[in-house]
Design a protein around this motif. Structure first.
Motif, mmCIF file in Angstrom:
data_model
loop_
_atom_site.group_PDB
_atom_site.id
_atom_site.type_symbol
_atom_site.label_atom_id
_atom_site.label_comp_id
_atom_site.label_asym_id
_atom_site.label_seq_id
_atom_site.Cartn_x
_atom_site.Cartn_y
_atom_site.Cartn_z
ATOM 1 N N ARG A 1 0.832 -1.194 0.000
ATOM 2 C CA ARG A 1 0.000 0.000 0.000
ATOM 3 C C ARG A 1 0.876 1.257 0.000
ATOM 4 O O ARG A 1 1.793 1.386 0.804
ATOM 5 C CB ARG A 1 -0.943 0.002 1.202
ATOM 6 C CG ARG A 1 -2.040 -1.059 1.099
ATOM 7 C CD ARG A 1 -3.055 -0.899 2.214
ATOM 8 N NE ARG A 1 -4.180 -1.808 2.021
ATOM 9 C CZ ARG A 1 -5.253 -1.850 2.811
ATOM 10 N NH1 ARG A 1 -5.345 -1.019 3.843
ATOM 11 N NH2 ARG A 1 -6.223 -2.695 2.569
ATOM 12 N N TYR B 1 0.618 5.598 -0.092
ATOM 13 C CA TYR B 1 -0.265 6.718 0.194
ATOM 14 C C TYR B 1 0.420 8.007 -0.241
ATOM 15 O O TYR B 1 1.655 8.099 -0.267
ATOM 16 C CB TYR B 1 -0.602 6.773 1.682
ATOM 17 C CG TYR B 1 -1.223 5.497 2.217
ATOM 18 C CD1 TYR B 1 -2.597 5.302 2.179
ATOM 19 C CD2 TYR B 1 -0.427 4.477 2.742
ATOM 20 C CE1 TYR B 1 -3.174 4.129 2.655
ATOM 21 C CE2 TYR B 1 -0.984 3.307 3.229
ATOM 22 C CZ TYR B 1 -2.358 3.144 3.181
ATOM 23 O OH TYR B 1 -2.915 1.973 3.648
ATOM 24 N N CYS C 1 -0.129 12.588 -0.314
ATOM 25 C CA CYS C 1 -0.869 13.800 0.023
ATOM 26 C C CYS C 1 -0.126 14.997 -0.554
ATOM 27 O O CYS C 1 1.094 14.960 -0.741
ATOM 28 C CB CYS C 1 -1.044 13.952 1.530
ATOM 29 S SG CYS C 1 0.494 14.019 2.460
ATOM 30 N N PRO D 1 -4.534 11.602 3.488
ATOM 31 C CA PRO D 1 -3.755 10.951 2.425
ATOM 32 C C PRO D 1 -4.598 9.993 1.598
ATOM 33 O O PRO D 1 -5.515 9.340 2.118
ATOM 34 C CB PRO D 1 -2.649 10.215 3.186
ATOM 35 C CG PRO D 1 -2.514 10.972 4.465
ATOM 36 C CD PRO D 1 -3.887 11.453 4.810
ATOM 37 N N GLU E 1 -4.850 6.666 -0.934
ATOM 38 C CA GLU E 1 -4.158 5.419 -1.256
ATOM 39 C C GLU E 1 -3.960 5.323 -2.767
ATOM 40 O O GLU E 1 -4.904 5.486 -3.546
ATOM 41 C CB GLU E 1 -4.939 4.213 -0.767
ATOM 42 C CG GLU E 1 -4.219 2.896 -1.024
ATOM 43 C CD GLU E 1 -4.963 1.694 -0.480
ATOM 44 O OE1 GLU E 1 -4.508 0.560 -0.740
ATOM 45 O OE2 GLU E 1 -5.996 1.896 0.202
ATOM 46 N N LEU F 1 0.969 5.188 6.360
ATOM 47 C CA LEU F 1 -0.143 6.132 6.437
ATOM 48 C C LEU F 1 -0.036 7.009 7.675
ATOM 49 O O LEU F 1 -0.279 8.231 7.616
ATOM 50 C CB LEU F 1 -1.470 5.361 6.444
ATOM 51 C CG LEU F 1 -2.744 6.191 6.622
ATOM 52 C CD1 LEU F 1 -2.898 7.202 5.500
ATOM 53 C CD2 LEU F 1 -3.964 5.273 6.705
#
Length: 610
Positions: free
Chosen positions: A495, A497, A499, A507, A509, A537
């Motif tokens: 995963r 993330y 921003c 954020p 994904e 995250l």
């Protein structure tokens, strides 16, 4: 009325002989202008019998697929011989151990176990193909970036009155094999679509080196090849030895009508490290044995397998790269300059990850350094560094100087591990540096200068924990920039993330969706990176509390503050001038009609009847 009178006099005008001649001359010039501007002459020029017309038309047909490759940034095409061009860039192919200069037919080699640059040799590595009869010729050359190949095409007009469909064509591919560092190839393909036999001479220029290289004919089983041995003086009191084994071809080829001829010249070059003269004979024997062994091995392999193996390796290198979509200023390098620079650097750099002799432990370390390089690339982006992305390179010496400058720049900006990884690491470092991407302990940040985002470009194949990230700066319909991010998962799903600047929003994904993800360009005060990407995250959620920004603005608002327009004094001066002009105009009108001695606005009836 005036037009009718002129039309009535038109037949009388045509009755004059000089007028008819003038009109006829004008009509002829108009027809001639249309004929030249429409390209009819260039398309049908071979009928006129001008030298090279049929060959030029044939060359256009043969090289037509190159245009789409060039437009897509996958090739650079050198204009046809004789055409105008501003600068002649070197046409090279290499793998870091050997580099071929196709234009000057020169071989450059890197001494074994040496970290320094390559050295020029006097050995001409390429065979020449000459038609026995040729009325005219046309030639074009292309560098195919994703294949790591330099391709030349020649069209030959054998006799004066010949259609382009009957022209002979010679296509040659030159490459230094990417995963076999001692091997380089020259593939030859001759096509004869005419009704007559075509004869060609195939020869080497090795006779010009004189006594600098010794030659011997080697026979292993039923295979014959030539073995050349020579030396270079690189340091005072030391020499570098080199041995070249090359396949022996016939000196004359006859191609029957409506048929083709194809062959591939395999060559192997082995180079020693810098040694004392007393070790010369022993070193020569080792090099000759190594060259013979590999020559027999590659001659037993399929040619297509060798080409496919090479192209797969080059394609893997060019998974990463830079694409310039829209360039808005002259300081930003063009797509051609970017791709050529990347190609030249890769051609001059070894790829240790592709070396079959590399140990598994060293390979794991290099791969790990590619996937996450802490603190690389630090500092401002290199997008506008003209000395790192030069438009004009004219020799291999300049390419080697550029390579050393790139290595030094990356090493000083926290990318030593990438430089040590060879071609794969340099490609990654150059991509990171172009846009100002930097790895930190917990994330990858995009810290480009907001003032250069009027350019639209894409950074592809950024390695992050075995995944590949593509980051693009795009412009919407109002020319406002935004960021587009997509991910290509390579291994186990991890995963990711992201921003935007300030991380005020939650954020997002990142997934492997084709459409990708878009982020607005936000600018903080004080300035912080425009985008953060991380596998953690929680780290991104905590980041917003540690940035301590005073304000966050949209890119358009930020640019408006940076460029508020013309100063107040300028507008005050303009307004004052406009006011003074109107006051002056009012005064003139007043004096004319209301001042002393002004004329009356209306005449009286008495004055009219008098």
């Amino acid at each position: 009325m005036w037009l009718q009178q002129r039309l009535k006099g038109f037949p009388g005008l045509l009755s004059s002989s000089w007028a008819r001649r003038v009109l006829a001359a004008l009509g002829f010039l108009l027809v001639l202008y249309w004929y030249l501007s429409s390209g009819s002459l260039s398309r049908l020029g071979w009928r006129s019998g001008q030298p090279g017309d049929a060959a030029a038309v044939c060359l256009q047909v043969e090289t037509k697929p190159w245009k789409s490759l060039s437009d897509g940034g996958d090739a650079w095409v050198l204009p046809a011989a004789g055409g105008e061009r501003t600068a002649v860039k070197p046409m090279v192919t290499g793998n870091g151990h050997a580099v071929l200069d196709i234009g000057s037919n020169q071989l450059w080699v890197t001494p074994a176990a040496a970290s320094g640059p390559a050295h020029a040799t006097d050995f001409p590595p390429l065979l020449r193909i000459k038609p026995v009869t040729a009325y005219a010729q046309a030639q074009a050359t292309a560098v195919l970036f994703r294949e790591g190949v330099v391709r030349t095409v020649r069209c030959i007009q054998a006799v004066q009155a010949q259609s382009p469909r009957d022209c002979l064509s010679i296509r040659e591919d030159f490459l230094c094999h990417r995963s076999r560092p001692h091997l380089y190839l020259q593939r030859i393909h001759i096509s004869n679509p005419s009704q007559k036999v075509a004869a060609f001479e195939i020869f080497s220029l090795t006779a010009s080196v004189g006594t600098k290289f010794s030659t011997s004919l080697e026979k292993v089983d039923d295979r014959n090849f030539l073995l050349y041995s020579g030396r270079l003086s690189v340091l005072e009191g030391k020499i570098v030895l080199l041995v070249i084994a090359t396949k022996k071809l016939v000196s004359r080829v006859q191609v029957r009508p409506k048929s083709e001829f194809a062959d591939t010249v395999l060559s192997v070059v082995y180079v020693s490290e810098a040694i004392e003269s007393i070790k010369q004979e022993e070193t020569f024997n080792k090099l000759r044995e190594s060259a013979k062994k590999e020559m027999v091995e590659v001659m037993q392999m399929g040619i297509e397998d060798l080409f496919q193996e090479h192209q797969e390796m080059w394609s893997d290198l060019f998974i990463s790269g830079v694409e310039m979509h829209k360039r808005m200023d002259s300081h930003t390098p063009s797509s051609e300059t970017i791709n050529l620079t990347l190609y030249y650097i890769l051609s001059s750099t070894p790829a240790p990850l592709l070396d079959p002799l590399i140990g598994s432990e060293d390979q794991e370390k290099m791969e790990a350094s590619l996937n996450y390089v802490d603190h690389c690339f630090s500092g401002h982006a290199t997008m506008h560094a003209e000395n790192l992305w030069p438009e004009n390179l004219s020799s291999i010496s300049q390419i080697l100087q550029l390579l050393e400058l790139w290595k030094l720049t990356l090493q000083k900006r926290g990318c030593k591990a990438l430089v040590a990884a060879g071609a794969h690491g340099l490609m990654q470092g150059m991509v990171l540096s172009f846009g100002g991407l930097q790895f930190t302990e917990n994330h990858l940040q995009f810290q480009s200068d907001p003032h250069v985002l009027h350019n639209s470009y894409a950074l592809r194949g950024i390695h992050y924990n075995k995944d590949l990230i593509n980051l693009a700066v795009l412009l919407d319909q109002e020319e406002k920039p935004f960021l587009h991010v997509s991910v290509k998962l390579q291994d186990k799903p991890v995963r990711l993330y992201a921003c935007e600047a300030g991380c005020l929003n939650e954020p997002v994904e990142l997934t492997s969706e084709v459409k990708g993800h878009t982020f607005p360009v936000m600018v903080t005060q004080p300035l912080t990176p425009l985008l953060y990407i991380s596998t953690d995250l929680t780290h991104l959620q905590d980041l917003r509390h540690t940035l301590h920004v005073k304000a966050i603005l949209a890119h358009k608002e930020h640019m408006a503050k940076q460029d508020p327009g013309l100063p107040f004094l300028f507008w005050f001066s303009v307004a004052s001038l406009i006011t003074l002009f109107h006051l002056f105009l009012f005064k003139l009108i007043y004096n004319e009609y209301c001042g002393p001695g002004a004329k009356p606005l209306f005449r009286s009836k008495e004055a009219t009847t008098v």
